[in-house]
Scaffold this active site. Structure first.
Site, short mmCIF file in Angstrom:
data_model
loop_
_atom_site.label_atom_id
_atom_site.label_comp_id
_atom_site.label_asym_id
_atom_site.label_seq_id
_atom_site.Cartn_x
_atom_site.Cartn_y
_atom_site.Cartn_z
N ARG A 61 0.87 -1.18 0.00
CA ARG A 61 0.00 0.00 0.00
C ARG A 61 0.90 1.23 0.00
O ARG A 61 1.64 1.45 0.94
CB ARG A 61 -0.92 -0.01 1.22
CG ARG A 61 -1.89 -1.19 1.24
CD ARG A 61 -2.78 -1.14 2.47
NE ARG A 61 -3.63 -2.30 2.57
CZ ARG A 61 -4.86 -2.40 2.06
NH1 ARG A 61 -5.39 -1.38 1.40
NH2 ARG A 61 -5.57 -3.50 2.23
N HIS A 64 1.71 6.81 -0.54
CA HIS A 64 0.58 7.74 -0.53
C HIS A 64 0.86 9.01 0.27
O HIS A 64 1.66 9.01 1.19
CB HIS A 64 -0.65 7.07 0.09
CG HIS A 64 -1.08 5.84 -0.63
ND1 HIS A 64 -1.69 4.80 0.01
CD2 HIS A 64 -1.01 5.48 -1.94
CE1 HIS A 64 -1.97 3.84 -0.86
NE2 HIS A 64 -1.55 4.23 -2.04
N LYS A 73 1.41 10.82 10.63
CA LYS A 73 0.87 9.51 10.98
C LYS A 73 1.73 8.84 12.04
O LYS A 73 2.96 8.85 11.96
CB LYS A 73 0.83 8.60 9.75
CG LYS A 73 -0.09 9.08 8.65
CD LYS A 73 -0.02 8.18 7.44
CE LYS A 73 -0.93 8.70 6.33
NZ LYS A 73 -0.78 7.90 5.12
N TYR A 133 -3.18 3.12 12.40
CA TYR A 133 -2.47 4.39 12.45
C TYR A 133 -3.39 5.54 12.83
O TYR A 133 -4.58 5.53 12.56
CB TYR A 133 -1.75 4.69 11.14
CG TYR A 133 -2.56 4.62 9.87
CD1 TYR A 133 -2.92 5.77 9.20
CD2 TYR A 133 -2.92 3.40 9.33
CE1 TYR A 133 -3.64 5.72 8.02
CE2 TYR A 133 -3.63 3.33 8.14
CZ TYR A 133 -3.98 4.50 7.49
OH TYR A 133 -4.70 4.43 6.32
N LYS A 169 -5.04 1.70 -8.56
CA LYS A 169 -4.57 3.08 -8.43
C LYS A 169 -3.06 3.12 -8.24
O LYS A 169 -2.37 3.94 -8.87
CB LYS A 169 -5.31 3.71 -7.25
CG LYS A 169 -5.00 5.14 -6.96
CD LYS A 169 -5.91 5.72 -5.89
CE LYS A 169 -6.04 4.85 -4.68
NZ LYS A 169 -6.82 5.44 -3.60
N ASP A 170 -2.53 2.25 -7.39
CA ASP A 170 -1.09 2.25 -7.12
C ASP A 170 -0.26 1.74 -8.29
O ASP A 170 0.91 2.07 -8.41
CB ASP A 170 -0.77 1.45 -5.85
CG ASP A 170 -1.18 2.18 -4.58
OD1 ASP A 170 -1.43 3.40 -4.64
OD2 ASP A 170 -1.26 1.53 -3.53
#
Length: 183
Positions: A61, A64, A73, A133, A169-170
């Site tokens: 993931r 971003h 975060k 997170y 998307k990634d």
């Protein structure tokens, strides 16, 4: 006495946080966040949103960030193991485009504090991982940006986990040079 050990990494503002665990034959207890201790360490954040994800081995993931509403975060792993990465995108930083990575697991109970102005991502090393997170800004889907996970100019040394599994998307994120993002 604090239940946290704060270690600043080679990238200013990014911290690895070790948490004191109190255990016995019943299990363990630990504080995962205590505002006064974080402020005393110079980490003065007001968290407004908590998130959790579940992923299987090989899921990556990232990388971003939010463009107009960047998020700091505080990340940790509840179950399993991940390799977590922060990439410096701060405009005037001496470490712009450099990355730092840390192994987070349910065994080491380590946390990773990533300030605003960074791209963030992780890959799951274990068969399964639960990732949690805290964020100091809420999530705006229309504001999300991303950088290609394997951008050769950033050259993150991701661990070998076999097949990398990405969101659609990634898969199409631009490189940092194409994106030219700076906070």
């Amino acid at each position: 006495m604090s239940n946290f050990t704060f270690k600043e990494t080679k990238i200013k503002g990014v911290y690895i946080i070790d948490v004191k665990t109190h255990g016995d034959n019943r299990g363990f207890f630990m504080e995962t966040y205590k505002e006064a201790d974080f402020i005393a360490a110079g980490l003065n954040y007001r968290f407004v949103q908590d998130n959790q994800s579940s992923s299987r081995r090989g899921v990556l993931r990232g990388l971003h960030f939010q463009r107009k509403y960047p998020q700091a975060k505080l990340v940790r792993v509840l179950k399993g193991e991940v390799f977590d990465v922060a990439v410096d995108l701060r405009r005037d930083s001496e470490t712009y485009s450099q990355w730092i990575g840390v192994l987070l697991s349910e065994e080491n109970r380590r946390q990773f504090m990533i300030p605003r102005g960074f791209a963030h991502g992780f890959v799951v090393i274990s068969d399964h991982a639960e990732f949690a997170y805290k964020c100091d800004e809420k999530y705006y889907p229309e504001d999300e940006g991303g950088i290609l996970w394997n951008d050769p100019d950033i050259a993150v040394a991701w661990p070998n986990v076999g097949e990398i599994i990405l969101s659609e998307k990634d898969k199409i994120n631009p490189t940092l040079a194409e994106y030219k993002v700076r906070f």
